[in-house]
Write a protein that holds these residues in place. Structure first.
Motif, PDB file in Angstrom:
ATOM      1  N   LEU A  71       0.257   4.761  -2.135  1.00  0.00           N
ATOM      2  CA  LEU A  71      -1.151   5.049  -2.418  1.00  0.00           C
ATOM      3  C   LEU A  71      -1.543   6.400  -1.842  1.00  0.00           C
ATOM      4  O   LEU A  71      -1.048   6.813  -0.789  1.00  0.00           O
ATOM      5  CB  LEU A  71      -2.046   3.955  -1.850  1.00  0.00           C
ATOM      6  CG  LEU A  71      -1.922   2.572  -2.499  1.00  0.00           C
ATOM      7  CD1 LEU A  71      -2.851   1.575  -1.803  1.00  0.00           C
ATOM      8  CD2 LEU A  71      -2.237   2.637  -3.989  1.00  0.00           C
ATOM      9  N   MET A  78      -7.183   6.889  -1.233  1.00  0.00           N
ATOM     10  CA  MET A  78      -7.249   5.445  -1.454  1.00  0.00           C
ATOM     11  C   MET A  78      -6.999   4.690  -0.146  1.00  0.00           C
ATOM     12  O   MET A  78      -7.684   3.696   0.145  1.00  0.00           O
ATOM     13  CB  MET A  78      -6.236   5.033  -2.516  1.00  0.00           C
ATOM     14  CG  MET A  78      -6.141   3.514  -2.723  1.00  0.00           C
ATOM     15  SD  MET A  78      -7.718   2.720  -3.180  1.00  0.00           S
ATOM     16  CE  MET A  78      -7.809   3.140  -4.924  1.00  0.00           C
ATOM     17  N   HIS A 121      -2.940   4.543 -11.650  1.00  0.00           N
ATOM     18  CA  HIS A 121      -2.015   3.964 -10.670  1.00  0.00           C
ATOM     19  C   HIS A 121      -0.873   4.926 -10.361  1.00  0.00           C
ATOM     20  O   HIS A 121      -0.301   4.876  -9.267  1.00  0.00           O
ATOM     21  CB  HIS A 121      -1.452   2.634 -11.190  1.00  0.00           C
ATOM     22  CG  HIS A 121      -2.426   1.505 -11.167  1.00  0.00           C
ATOM     23  ND1 HIS A 121      -2.601   0.684 -10.064  1.00  0.00           N
ATOM     24  CD2 HIS A 121      -3.294   1.051 -12.107  1.00  0.00           C
ATOM     25  CE1 HIS A 121      -3.523  -0.237 -10.337  1.00  0.00           C
ATOM     26  NE2 HIS A 121      -3.962  -0.034 -11.564  1.00  0.00           N
ATOM     27  N   ARG A 160       0.825  -1.205   0.000  1.00  0.00           N
ATOM     28  CA  ARG A 160       0.000   0.000   0.000  1.00  0.00           C
ATOM     29  C   ARG A 160       0.864   1.261   0.000  1.00  0.00           C
ATOM     30  O   ARG A 160       0.332   2.375   0.002  1.00  0.00           O
ATOM     31  CB  ARG A 160      -0.938   0.004   1.203  1.00  0.00           C
ATOM     32  CG  ARG A 160      -1.946  -1.150   1.175  1.00  0.00           C
ATOM     33  CD  ARG A 160      -3.020  -1.012   2.240  1.00  0.00           C
ATOM     34  NE  ARG A 160      -3.953  -2.145   2.180  1.00  0.00           N
ATOM     35  CZ  ARG A 160      -5.107  -2.215   2.848  1.00  0.00           C
ATOM     36  NH1 ARG A 160      -5.470  -1.206   3.637  1.00  0.00           N
ATOM     37  NH2 ARG A 160      -5.876  -3.267   2.742  1.00  0.00           N
ATOM     38  N   GLU A 189     -10.947   2.122  -8.390  1.00  0.00           N
ATOM     39  CA  GLU A 189     -10.456   3.482  -8.169  1.00  0.00           C
ATOM     40  C   GLU A 189     -11.261   4.154  -7.073  1.00  0.00           C
ATOM     41  O   GLU A 189     -12.383   3.742  -6.764  1.00  0.00           O
ATOM     42  CB  GLU A 189     -10.576   4.300  -9.458  1.00  0.00           C
ATOM     43  CG  GLU A 189      -9.766   3.772 -10.620  1.00  0.00           C
ATOM     44  CD  GLU A 189      -9.929   4.615 -11.876  1.00  0.00           C
ATOM     45  OE1 GLU A 189     -10.698   5.608 -11.816  1.00  0.00           O
ATOM     46  OE2 GLU A 189      -9.306   4.296 -12.894  1.00  0.00           O
ATOM     47  N   VAL A 190     -10.692   5.220  -6.526  1.00  0.00           N
ATOM     48  CA  VAL A 190     -11.429   6.024  -5.559  1.00  0.00           C
ATOM     49  C   VAL A 190     -12.551   6.745  -6.306  1.00  0.00           C
ATOM     50  O   VAL A 190     -12.302   7.390  -7.333  1.00  0.00           O
ATOM     51  CB  VAL A 190     -10.496   7.046  -4.872  1.00  0.00           C
ATOM     52  CG1 VAL A 190     -11.322   7.985  -3.982  1.00  0.00           C
ATOM     53  CG2 VAL A 190      -9.435   6.332  -4.071  1.00  0.00           C
ATOM     54  N   LEU A 245     -15.199   3.021  -3.212  1.00  0.00           N
ATOM     55  CA  LEU A 245     -14.412   2.479  -4.314  1.00  0.00           C
ATOM     56  C   LEU A 245     -15.322   2.196  -5.506  1.00  0.00           C
ATOM     57  O   LEU A 245     -16.415   1.643  -5.346  1.00  0.00           O
ATOM     58  CB  LEU A 245     -13.709   1.180  -3.890  1.00  0.00           C
ATOM     59  CG  LEU A 245     -12.601   1.328  -2.848  1.00  0.00           C
ATOM     60  CD1 LEU A 245     -12.145  -0.044  -2.361  1.00  0.00           C
ATOM     61  CD2 LEU A 245     -11.408   2.109  -3.438  1.00  0.00           C
ATOM     62  N   LEU A 272      -4.321   6.419  -6.861  1.00  0.00           N
ATOM     63  CA  LEU A 272      -5.769   6.406  -6.673  1.00  0.00           C
ATOM     64  C   LEU A 272      -6.431   5.180  -7.294  1.00  0.00           C
ATOM     65  O   LEU A 272      -7.657   5.140  -7.432  1.00  0.00           O
ATOM     66  CB  LEU A 272      -6.386   7.670  -7.271  1.00  0.00           C
ATOM     67  CG  LEU A 272      -6.041   8.967  -6.541  1.00  0.00           C
ATOM     68  CD1 LEU A 272      -6.496  10.178  -7.355  1.00  0.00           C
ATOM     69  CD2 LEU A 272      -6.691   8.994  -5.157  1.00  0.00           C
TER      70      LEU A 272
END
Length: 212
Positions: free
Chosen positions: A116, A120, A169, A113, A207-208, A194, A173
């Motif tokens: 990120l 996110m 990416h 993670r 994605e967010v 999401l 996000l």
């Protein structure tokens, strides 16, 4: 002049003309055969490329690939189970090819993670709480160089790959999750914030919502 000598020349002329005609016909035949051989090879190549495009993308893309490779009247048939058959023609030659989309086996999410975006990370934290388990990630933040390597090998990827610089990416996000985990994440995705923008072409990509 000897009359017999004139007769010999007169008899030789039709023979020469016959030989010339035979040579011309042979040349024309060789050209025709060569054209068929070339058309057959091109048609086979075009059909193979279009079938792979159909299995990896969609019928419209497959038809466009066929036309770009010189194929005429391309037809794409979905035979079910991810199998597509393409027929097309080049000249008088008709070719057909079949390809099947095979998704890679599910893999455990080992992606970090790190990198990120805060939005996110917050969405994933909500999803973790709602599910009572940590959301596995197969791919999270990607650098431009990482995306470039994926782009260069996109023909090996069953899912679409964005050009370097155009992937969400890069901003942290977006994430990819194991295909086996998609139904689980979908059960809480909306509440977690999401979204899945490409449910058919790229079902593992989230994605967010709102992109922030």
């Amino acid at each position: 002049m000897d009359p017999h000598h004139r007769d010999d020349r007169g008899q030789a002329l039709p023979v020469v003309l016959l030989l010339l005609a035979g040579a011309v016909l042979t040349s024309m035949l060789l050209v025709a055969v060569g054209r068929v051989v070339i058309d057959r090879a091109q048609a086979r190549t075009a059909a193979d490329a279009a079938a792979l495009a159909a299995a990896g993308a969609d019928p419209e893309t497959a038809a466009e690939v066929a036309r770009r490779n010189g194929g005429q009247w391309p037809n794409v048939y979905d035979q079910g189970d991810g199998t597509h058959r393409v027929t097309l023609a080049i000249g008088d030659v008709v070719a057909a090819a079949t390809a099947r989309r095979i998704d890679p086996p599910p893999i455990e999410g080992t992606g970090s993670r790190v990198g990120l975006a805060p939005a996110m990370l917050a969405a994933l934290a909500r999803a973790d709480d709602l599910l009572g388990q940590r959301v596995p990630i197969t791919s999270g933040y990607r650098s431009i160089e990482h995306q470039r390597r994926l782009w260069e090998q996109r023909h090996l990827n069953p899912y679409p790959v964005a050009r370097p610089g155009a992937s969400r990416h890069h901003t942290g996000l977006a994430i990819d999750v194991p295909s086996s985990f998609v139904p689980t994440l979908l059960s809480v995705a909306r509440d977690a914030g999401l979204c899945r923008p490409l449910p058919v072409r790229d079902p593992i990509h989230f994605e967010v919502c709102g992109g922030r």
